[in-house]
Design a protein around this motif. Structure first.
Motif, PDB file in Angstrom:
ATOM      1  N   ASP A 134       6.410  -9.981   1.106  1.00 49.78           N
ATOM      2  CA  ASP A 134       5.405 -10.428   2.066  1.00 49.78           C
ATOM      3  C   ASP A 134       6.083 -11.025   3.307  1.00 49.78           C
ATOM      4  O   ASP A 134       6.959 -11.876   3.176  1.00 49.78           O
ATOM      5  N   GLN A 135       5.678 -10.547   4.486  1.00 47.24           N
ATOM      6  CA  GLN A 135       6.170 -11.055   5.785  1.00 47.24           C
ATOM      7  C   GLN A 135       7.660 -10.774   6.015  1.00 47.24           C
ATOM      8  O   GLN A 135       8.335 -11.497   6.728  1.00 47.24           O
TER       9      GLN A 135
ATOM     10  N   THR B 157      -2.102  -9.775   5.852  1.00 44.45           N
ATOM     11  CA  THR B 157      -1.646  -9.453   4.498  1.00 44.45           C
ATOM     12  C   THR B 157      -2.542  -8.438   3.777  1.00 44.45           C
ATOM     13  O   THR B 157      -2.044  -7.483   3.180  1.00 44.45           O
TER      14      THR B 157
ATOM     15  N   LYS C  29      -0.597 -13.587  -4.857  1.00 46.26           N
ATOM     16  CA  LYS C  29      -1.880 -13.531  -4.133  1.00 46.26           C
ATOM     17  C   LYS C  29      -2.788 -12.449  -4.717  1.00 46.26           C
ATOM     18  O   LYS C  29      -2.324 -11.327  -4.940  1.00 46.26           O
TER      19      LYS C  29
ATOM     20  N   ASP D  87       6.575 -15.211   2.525  1.00 43.51           N
ATOM     21  CA  ASP D  87       5.492 -15.430   3.490  1.00 43.51           C
ATOM     22  C   ASP D  87       5.113 -16.898   3.557  1.00 43.51           C
ATOM     23  O   ASP D  87       4.938 -17.457   4.643  1.00 43.51           O
TER      24      ASP D  87
ATOM     25  N   ASP E  88       4.381  -6.061   4.168  1.00 44.33           N
ATOM     26  CA  ASP E  88       2.995  -5.893   4.617  1.00 44.33           C
ATOM     27  C   ASP E  88       2.811  -6.192   6.097  1.00 44.33           C
ATOM     28  O   ASP E  88       1.783  -5.849   6.680  1.00 44.33           O
ATOM     29  N   HIS E  89       3.787  -6.818   6.729  1.00 41.82           N
ATOM     30  CA  HIS E  89       3.750  -7.149   8.156  1.00 41.82           C
ATOM     31  C   HIS E  89       5.025  -7.898   8.481  1.00 41.82           C
ATOM     32  O   HIS E  89       5.738  -8.333   7.568  1.00 41.82           O
TER      33      HIS E  89
ATOM     34  N   HIS F  76       1.233 -14.018  12.098  1.00 40.14           N
ATOM     35  CA  HIS F  76       1.258 -12.578  12.354  1.00 40.14           C
ATOM     36  C   HIS F  76      -0.185 -12.104  12.376  1.00 40.14           C
ATOM     37  O   HIS F  76      -0.991 -12.536  11.561  1.00 40.14           O
TER      38      HIS F  76
HETATM   39 ZN   LIG Z   1       1.429 -11.093   4.205  1.00 44.00          ZN
END
Ligand SMILES: [Zn+2]
Length: 582
Positions: free
Chosen positions: A54-55, A96, A194, A301, A348-349, A518
């Motif tokens: 994540d991130q 996300t 998550k 993240d 995811d980003h 983000h």
């Molecule tokens: Zn994310």
């Protein structure tokens, strides 16, 4: 599921396929019990792992690659696999939930429907936003009923424990397509801290998605998947692993596992140990039918929002991830054999630098006070629709890149189109009214006659780059440019009336409790790594521009199944071996 002939795949390359198919055919013929496992899938990988961090921005592996010392950590992709350093999401709402949906479905928001992590949907709830995966038709499984209650825990009645599902996901995932192609014999699971990051990439047909109860850290699920946690999950939750993670995070005890342990490196090995337990207990990769597992590691993240991408904490997280991923894939090699596994790795980003730090170097970055922006927009709308009044025309909370309207506030004669256009018309002036940021003060102007000037660089004012109403997005009234394509990919019919608002690059809403975020179409939010490991990939460092939607398309081609229903990705043929295995 008891259909394991013990036929172990003898390596994985094209030349072995026919031999394997023949052996399998004989095994099936010779079996006393009728068994169709493997018929649809001869000599395919036994397990596909989609690993998401994540991130995790696309420049991190290049930035730190000299420090990676392990064999099966990031070097699994950088040295043994196919690695792409020019991978960008081709849409503008880099959050996300849409990111994970995109990875699974090979489609963007206009294809899978997930526009944000949460949004206002007044048909479902008038008190608060609904999350991308919450589903009141189900309940949460596993946080209280099977387990001892932690001291200080407030036990909600069953009715309040709202469940979750992929109800808003309007496309199939690559995992779904493998399930469909095997009549449900392939197994499909999702794991994350998550809920959205376990549910959305795995898909509609997942056997289960698991995420954690944020207070205790226990892995939970939803009655969409099961009525009760399997025994092995209960054993994991009641075993020593939570206490170990808490200790590794440097804490004595906590009722805030997600916030306090979740932001540390301890959370990654915790998640990966749960993944190992799942692989072992659900017997993934143990027979010729390809199984699919999505794992999204969340800690990067949670930390990154607080410390920023250029902090030493972030560097330490990346180096620690290298070791955790190495341990996991080394274990998987012993368990399943990496020759039988295909891995796709992405994020995811990305993430923006902390605005004040980018500003120090001269970038026109700024923080936007969304509350103040809303007051200005409301003032303009009152002037137009309710002179002399102080009605609130916007929903009470907002999250860029969408500004959501309250349809109930507008006179009945005002259409959605006109209401959204009124908001869009008010936004440029509302940005101008925000003025220069209040701190740090950098407005020591010298006055000479009627002229004022500064001897140092001034802080940037918030400025808006792009505004469009939902109605115009739905009608395709979008510039026929590269930028317009990003916007078109971000359209969603989920939620109520909204206007899409893109501030200038390196600008973001004022953040409460975190330091960066983000959400935008700008490169730093869209740039992610893309790596593949597997016998059919030609190892190398690839500079061709690719996108995370290419993962599902490439895996579908590799596995000989349909691409997911809304897939727009391309098969990365230049990184795949030819029919002769070269
Ligand atoms: Zn994310």
């Amino acid at each position: 599921m008891g259909c394991n002939h013990g036929a172990r795949c003898m390596g994985y390359h094209a030349g072995m396929r026919r031999l394997f198919a023949a052996v399998l055919f004989l095994l099936v013929l010779g079996s006393s019990a009728p068994c169709v496992r493997g018929e649809a899938y001869d000599a395919k990988p036994k397990l596909v792992v989609i690993l998401v961090i994540d991130q995790f921005r696309g420049d991190y592996l290049d930035r730190f690659r000299d420090s990676f010392t392990t064999a099966n950590g990031f070097n699994l992709f950088l040295k043994k696999g196919a690695y792409f350093n020019d991978c960008y999401f081709d849409y503008a709402n880099t959050k996300t939930a849409p990111g994970h949906a995109t990875i699974g479905t090979g489609a963007y928001t206009d294809g899978h429907g997930i526009g944000s992590n949460e949004w206002w949907d007044l048909r479902r709830n008038t008190d608060r936003v609904v999350s991308s995966v919450e589903d009141e038709r189900y309940r949460i499984v596993g946080n209280f009923e099977d387990l001892p209650v932690l001291p200080g825990t407030v036990i909600l009645p069953t009715a309040a424990r709202i469940g979750a599902s992929p109800l808003n996901l309007h496309a199939t995932t690559i995992g779904d397509e493998v399930r469909l192609a095997t009549g449900g014999q392939a197994k499909l699971f999702g794991i994350s801290l998550k809920d959205r990051a376990s549910i959305l990439p795995s898909g509609q047909t997942a056997n289960a998605a698991y995420w954690i109860d944020q207070a205790s850290g226990r892995f939970i699920s939803s009655t969409y998947y099961m009525a009760k946690l399997p025994d092995w999950v209960i054993a994991f939750n009641t075993g020593p692993r939570i206490a170990q993670a808490v200790k590794e995070a440097g804490l004595a005890d906590t009722n805030e596992f997600y916030n306090l342990v979740g932001r540390t490196t301890a959370a990654n090995s915790y998640e990966l140990d749960f993944a190992k337990a799942l692989i072992e207990n659900e017997k993934l990769g143990q027979d010729p039918v390809t199984d699919v597992l999505t794992v999204s590691l969340s800690a990067n993240d949670i930390l990154g929002h607080q410390m920023g991408p250029d902090s030493d904490d972030e560097k330490q997280m990346v180096l620690s991830l290298d070791h955790d991923i190495d341990s996991f894939f080394t274990w998987l090699d012993e368990k399943v054999g990496l020759a039988n596994v295909v891995v796709a790795f992405t994020a995811d980003h990305g993430i923006a630098p902390i605005p004040a730090e980018a500003a120090k170097l001269g970038v026109a970055s700024a923080s936007i006070d969304l509350d103040a922006l809303g007051v200005s927009i409301d003032a303009a709308l009152n002037k137009r629709f309710s002179p002399g009044m102080k009605k609130e025309y916007l929903m009470p909370t907002q999250e860029l890149p969408y500004i959501q309207l309250d349809p109930r506030a507008f006179p009945k004669t005002v259409t959605e189109k006109d209401a959204e256009q009124a908001v869009a018309d008010a936004i440029p002036a509302a940005f101008r009214a925000l003025g220069p940021p209040p701190s740090p003060p950098n407005n020591n102007l010298t006055v000479e006659g009627d002229r004022k000037y500064s001897d140092t660089r001034l802080d940037a004012n918030p400025t808006v780059a792009f505004v469009r109403t939902r109605v115009d997005l739905a009608d395709g009234k979008i510039p026929a440019t590269e930028f317009g394509r990003l916007i078109a990919h971000s359209y969603t019919a989920n939620g109520d009336w909204y206007v899409m608002v893109v501030p200038t690059a390196y600008q973001m809403e004022y953040l409460n409790g975190i330091r960066t975020t983000h959400f935008s179409p700008w490169s730093y939010d869209r740039h992610v790594p893309l790596g593949f490991y597997g016998a059919e990939f030609v190892p190398g460092y690839y500079r061709q521009q690719v996108a995370p939607v290419d993962i599902a398309a490439t895996l579908a081609s590799l596995l000989g199944v349909n691409a997911p229903s809304a897939s727009v990705g391309h098969v990365l043929t230049f990184a795949l071996k030819d029919a002769a295995g070269r």
